[in-house]
Structure formats: structure tokens, C-alpha cells
Design an enzyme around this catalytic site. Structure first.
Site, mmCIF file in Angstrom:
data_model
loop_
_atom_site.group_PDB
_atom_site.id
_atom_site.type_symbol
_atom_site.label_atom_id
_atom_site.label_comp_id
_atom_site.label_asym_id
_atom_site.label_seq_id
_atom_site.Cartn_x
_atom_site.Cartn_y
_atom_site.Cartn_z
ATOM 1 N N HIS A 166 -3.029 10.943 0.425
ATOM 2 C CA HIS A 166 -2.498 10.721 1.767
ATOM 3 C C HIS A 166 -1.887 12.028 2.245
ATOM 4 O O HIS A 166 -0.701 12.135 2.534
ATOM 5 C CB HIS A 166 -1.463 9.585 1.759
ATOM 6 C CG HIS A 166 -1.252 8.951 3.100
ATOM 7 N ND1 HIS A 166 -1.378 7.604 3.338
ATOM 8 C CD2 HIS A 166 -0.921 9.501 4.296
ATOM 9 C CE1 HIS A 166 -1.120 7.345 4.614
ATOM 10 N NE2 HIS A 166 -0.843 8.479 5.217
ATOM 11 N N TYR A 180 -4.485 1.951 15.837
ATOM 12 C CA TYR A 180 -3.259 1.825 16.624
ATOM 13 C C TYR A 180 -3.511 1.688 18.112
ATOM 14 O O TYR A 180 -2.665 1.170 18.835
ATOM 15 C CB TYR A 180 -2.349 3.051 16.405
ATOM 16 C CG TYR A 180 -1.839 3.169 15.001
ATOM 17 C CD1 TYR A 180 -2.583 3.810 14.007
ATOM 18 C CD2 TYR A 180 -0.614 2.610 14.641
ATOM 19 C CE1 TYR A 180 -2.123 3.901 12.701
ATOM 20 C CE2 TYR A 180 -0.140 2.708 13.350
ATOM 21 C CZ TYR A 180 -0.900 3.358 12.386
ATOM 22 O OH TYR A 180 -0.435 3.437 11.084
ATOM 23 N N ASN A 187 -7.484 1.853 9.699
ATOM 24 C CA ASN A 187 -6.201 2.148 10.363
ATOM 25 C C ASN A 187 -6.474 2.237 11.855
ATOM 26 O O ASN A 187 -7.311 3.043 12.292
ATOM 27 C CB ASN A 187 -5.638 3.488 9.883
ATOM 28 C CG ASN A 187 -5.202 3.446 8.440
ATOM 29 O OD1 ASN A 187 -5.237 2.382 7.811
ATOM 30 N ND2 ASN A 187 -4.774 4.575 7.902
ATOM 31 N N ARG A 197 0.856 -1.189 0.000
ATOM 32 C CA ARG A 197 0.000 0.000 0.000
ATOM 33 C C ARG A 197 0.887 1.232 0.000
ATOM 34 O O ARG A 197 1.663 1.439 0.930
ATOM 35 C CB ARG A 197 -0.925 0.001 1.221
ATOM 36 C CG ARG A 197 -1.798 1.228 1.277
ATOM 37 C CD ARG A 197 -2.744 1.267 2.443
ATOM 38 N NE ARG A 197 -3.370 2.595 2.493
ATOM 39 C CZ ARG A 197 -3.331 3.399 3.551
ATOM 40 N NH1 ARG A 197 -2.730 2.999 4.657
ATOM 41 N NH2 ARG A 197 -3.882 4.588 3.506
ATOM 42 N N GLU A 231 -7.760 8.456 5.792
ATOM 43 C CA GLU A 231 -8.069 9.121 7.043
ATOM 44 C C GLU A 231 -8.644 10.544 6.890
ATOM 45 O O GLU A 231 -8.006 11.552 7.232
ATOM 46 C CB GLU A 231 -6.824 9.182 7.938
ATOM 47 C CG GLU A 231 -6.223 7.829 8.181
ATOM 48 C CD GLU A 231 -5.155 7.832 9.238
ATOM 49 O OE1 GLU A 231 -4.803 8.894 9.761
ATOM 50 O OE2 GLU A 231 -4.672 6.745 9.558
ATOM 51 N N GLU A 275 -3.566 -0.122 8.146
ATOM 52 C CA GLU A 275 -2.438 0.349 8.959
ATOM 53 C C GLU A 275 -2.566 -0.151 10.388
ATOM 54 O O GLU A 275 -3.633 0.002 10.990
ATOM 55 C CB GLU A 275 -2.354 1.876 9.011
ATOM 56 C CG GLU A 275 -1.819 2.532 7.791
ATOM 57 C CD GLU A 275 -1.759 4.031 7.951
ATOM 58 O OE1 GLU A 275 -1.532 4.511 9.076
ATOM 59 O OE2 GLU A 275 -1.984 4.737 6.942
HETATM 60 C C1 GCO Z 1 -1.807 7.818 10.051
HETATM 61 C C2 GCO Z 1 -1.141 7.903 8.784
HETATM 62 C C3 GCO Z 1 0.280 7.444 8.745
HETATM 63 C C4 GCO Z 1 1.044 7.611 10.046
HETATM 64 C C5 GCO Z 1 0.919 6.371 10.893
HETATM 65 C C6 GCO Z 1 1.654 6.545 12.233
HETATM 66 O O1 GCO Z 1 -2.563 6.864 10.240
HETATM 67 O O2 GCO Z 1 -1.656 8.734 10.840
HETATM 68 O O3 GCO Z 1 -1.860 7.160 7.807
HETATM 69 O O4 GCO Z 1 0.789 8.293 7.751
HETATM 70 O O5 GCO Z 1 2.401 7.821 9.794
HETATM 71 O O6 GCO Z 1 -0.406 6.136 11.186
HETATM 72 O O7 GCO Z 1 1.128 7.651 12.889
#
Ligand code: GCO
Length: 451
Positions: A122, A295, A293, A78, A167, A350
């Protein structure tokens, strides 16, 4: 039957990057300025005054990066296309040398047996369009359609998966309300208009991509962190719901239901999105897949006015970005998108973690914390699949260390360590762990992968 989390045999294993974060060559071959070039040149905006001017120099080094992808055994990669490389003025004049680069990249990926997942946007808006108002202006959505057309006409015969936007929350809210990302504006009302026009441009581009890239699948990538109340108190629960409205439902509802959430519209009042007749039907254009995405998660409490206030994850384990390691969060969002919003095809586009990676005396980078993070999150993804959620692939963020936006190069997310002075790529322990995972289709025993 192994107790280790399993994945379907046709599960796609990938890695993700983005143009501004890895390419460099920002003044090469006719590329125009982007809002991130401008933002980085503005004192105080990016840590250490870093910029994407060189980044990982992937504009020139992509063949070696593809060789590393082959070494991993990736099924897919990607990446994003830099709008200002293709249309330096945002619309009109096409820079053929910019398109030629992506032509070469796609051909080399396909020759290596790696499927290109191309993201159109992006975050690197051409500065020329920001000069005319940027995403708060409806004309920018129209310019995006022109950009999508130019790119899909050149690459549509070979790219099988298109992502319109990465995003929308970050593009609009961080860039136009909080000022933490380019273009660095702090105007909440225009941020709502920006969000609306980003979503509108998504819907408009879906049709264009389908027309110019017949057999391709088209989707959008949404970042979603589940929002939890700090306590069971009614005020905290109300605050969490409000925060979820702005962080998640403001994007989920229009894309999947063709309407904005009523409670958020009430909160917005006169700052409501500039909706025109037909906009919401356009935004809700059916997509073939959704990229998630994720985290971490967000915990909020009610402040003295009852409004949401983020509660830091005090005792919990966190990564170098201060994000709580909370794998149940990715499970929750995958289940929500499928069961609550009816999404029938998902990719984790992500997921990854920053840690203070250092090279040992032997030159190796033993990033066990990242391996542990990935194992926990992949376990949660496997659990979602077992519970019936149609997750068809996983892209680790990121293939290599890169420009982490306002944090500059201070945060490393890669499976490949980038020695920035030389730009040498060095596999971390997680690189070999991910390679073995892909080879086995299941999580390796933790101690197995080292080289
Ligand atoms: C995001 C972006 C990425 C970041 C990654 C780490 O999700 O913020 O898509 O470009 O670099 O997530 O923060």
C-alpha cells in the site's frame, strides 16, 4: 419485505486502513525508510509538513483498535504490511521484529473473531529500492516476490485473504508521472514502466502466495472511477474513452485479459510498457477475488487539442476532498468488472468520505453527511448485488481518521475521530450507524443510530 437495501447473510462487513497511514513508529524495531518517509521530509510535498512518523500510533494501540472493531461487529479488517518493516533494505536481511508485529496483529484479530485481509503493498516502497530506480526497474518486481515469500511463510497459515497491490494506478501514475505521491517523480515514460512492473510483481506474487498460504484467497485491489463525457458531443465522448483507457483499462485489460488496450498503446507510442516474453501471461494470473476502491466519478471534456480535460463537478454535492458524491458510479464499475471483465468475486475494499468533522460541546461528532454518503453508496452496492454482481463484502474507508497522503491530517475519513494531540479515538455517529447496519444486515433508518 423491507424497502431498505438488503445484503446476503454471509456478506462480509469490514473496515480498511493501511500501514503508513496509521502505524507510526517509523523508526522503531528495525523498520527501514520508505519512499513516504522521504517524501514527507521533502519541503512542500505534504500539507502542513505532516508525516506518518506518529500517525495514529496503531503500531502500539492496535489492541484498542481491535476492541473498537469488535464493538462494530466487523467480520474482517483490511490492513497493509509495511515492506520496510519486514525487509528494511527492500530485500535480503529480514527484520524479525517487524514480522513479529504482524504476527501479533493477525493473532489478535483472529482471537477477536475478525478475518485479516492483508495487503502486501500500500505504497510504502523501501527507500533502498527506490535508490536503485524504484518501480520503473524490473528488479523491484523481483524484490517484491522475495518480500511476498517472507511474509507468506510467516503469516500464510492464518491469513485467509491476500491482496498483492493496492491501486497500481496510484502507485505508478501519482508517484512517477504526476509527482503528487511518493517518490514525487514526473516522468510519464517511467510511470508506464512502473505500472508494468507493479502489475508484473502482482502476477509473480500470486503464485508465491498460493504456494505459501495454501487455503488462502489471493486478489488485487484496483481503484476505478467511471469516466463520463461532459456532453454527448463526439469529441467529449472520444476524450472520455481515452481517459478511461489510462485510468481504468490500462490496469483492467492486462490483469483480466492478458493484454494492454490497443488504443492506449497507440497513445503511448515510444513510451510503451517494457514487456518481455511471458509478462502478460504472468500479469493475468487468475485471482480469487478483486477488490474495488471507489469514491466518486470523473467527468471529462475534449480540450482544444481533443485531449481529455477533467471537468469539475460544479453544482453537484461534493465531500471535503472535492469528490462528487455519485453513488451510481460504484454501481457502474461493479457491473462493468463482472459483466465486461468476467470478475466472479468482488469486494468493495474501500469506500468512504471525508467531511470536516468537529467535536460538539457534548464531545460527540455528529457526522450525518458521512452516514448519508455511506447509505447512498451501500444502496448502490445492494442494487448491484440484486442485479447479479457477486459482491461478497464491503470495507469502509476508514476505521479511523489517518494520514491522508499529500493532504496530511487535514482530511478525516474515519468512523472513529482521532484527536491527534492525544491520539484518543472517539466514535462518530457513523460508527454507531455502521454497527447497527452490520447487526441488522440492512441499512438502519437514518435517524436510528446516534450512540
Ligand atoms: C486510496 C488509498 C487510501 C486513501 C483513501 C482516501 O484509495 O487512495 O487506498 O489510502 O487514503 O482512498 O483517499
Amino acid at each position: 419485505m423491507s424497502s431498505r437495501p438488503q445484503f446476503p447473510p454471509d456478506f462480509l462487513w469490514g473496515a480498511a486502513t493501511s500501514a503508513y497511514q496509521i502505524e507510526g513508529a517509523t523508526k522503531e524495531d528495525g523498520r527501514g525508510m520508505s519512499i513516504w518517509d522521504t517524501f514527507c521530509a521533502t519541503p512542500g510535498k505534504v500539507r502542513n509538513g505532516d508525516s506518518g512518523a506518529i500517525a495514529c500510533d496503531s503500531y502500539h494501540r492496535y489492541p484498542q483498535d481491535i476492541a473498537r472493531m469488535q464493538q462494530l461487529g466487523l467480520d474482517a479488517y483490511r490492513f497493509s504490511i509495511a515492506w520496510p518493516r519486514v525487509l528494511p533494505d527492500g530485500r535480503g536481511r529480514v527484520n524479525e521484529r517487524g514480522l513479529d508485529f504482524y504476527d501479533r496483529l493477525v493473532d489478535e484479530l483472529l482471537a477477536a473473531g475478525i478475518r485479516p485481509f492483508a495487503t502486501l503493498y500500500h505504497w510504502d516502497l523501501p527507500q533502498a529500492l527506490e535508490n536503485e530506480g524504484g518501480w520503473p526497474e524490473r528488479a523491484t518486481a523481483e524484490a517484491f516476490v522475495e518480500y511476498a515469500e517472507v511474509v507468506a511463510r510467516r503469516l500464510g497459515d492464518r491469513v485467509g485473504h491476500w491482496v498483492t497491490h493496492n491501486e497500481p494506478y496510484c502507485s505508478s501514475w501519482l508517484g512517477y508521472a504526476l509527482g503528487l505521491h511518493a517518490p514525487g517523480r514526473t516522468e510519464p515514460g517511467t510511470a508506464v514502466a512502473a505500472a508494468h512492473h507493479v502489475l508484473l510483481s502482482h502476477g509473480l506474487a500470486v503464485d508465491v502466495l498460493r504456494r505459501e498460504s495454501h487455503d488462502a484467497q489471493v486478489g488485487i485491489v484496483l481503484d476505478s472511477w467511471p469516466v463520463y463525457p461532459a456532453s454527448g458531443a463526439p469529441g467529449d465522448r472520444t476524450a472520455a474513452w481515452e481517459a478511461d483507457g489510462f485510468r481504468n483499462r490500462l490496469f483492467f485489460d492486462p490483469v483480466f485479459r492478458g493484454r494492454y488496450p490497443e488504443d492506449v498503446l497507440e497513445q503511448l507510442g515510444t513510451m510503451a510498457p517494457p514487456i518481455r516474453a511471458g509478462d502478460l501471461d504472468t500479469i493475468a494470473a487468475p485471482v480469487d477475488f478483486v477488490g474495488l476502491n471507489n469514491y466518486s466519478r470523473t467527468i471529462v471534456e475534449a480540450d482544444e487539442h481533443g485531449r481529455p480535460r477533467v471537468v469539475p463537478a460544479n453544482e453537484a454535492p461534493v465531500t471535503a476532498t472535492g469528490w462528487e458524491i455519485y453513488p451510481d458510479g460504484i454501481y457502474e464499475v461493479l457491473v462493468r468488472l463482472h459483466r465486461e471483465y468476467g470478475v466472479r468475486s468482488l469486494y468493495v475494499t474501500e469506500n468512504g468520505a471525508a467531511f470536516p468533522d468537529e467535536r460538539g460541546h457534548d464531545g460527540r461528532i455528529d457526522d450525518r453527511e458521512r452516514i448519508e454518503y455511506l447509505a447512498q453508496y451501500l444502496g448502490a452496492v445492494s442494487r448491484a448485488i440484486s442485479d447479479g454482481v457477486p459482491v461478497h463484502g464491503y470495507f469502509v474507508w476508514s476505521l479511523l481518521d489517518n494520514f491522508e497522503w499529500a493532504s496530511g491530517y487535514s482530511k478525516r475519513f474515519g468512523l472513529l475521530y482521532v484527536d491527534y494531540p492525544t491520539l484518543e479515538r472517539v466514535p462518530k455517529s457513523s460508527f454507531y450507524w455502521y454497527r447497527d447496519l452490520i447487526g441488522a444486515g440492512q441499512l438502519p433508518e437514518p435517524a436510528l443510530s446516534a450512540t
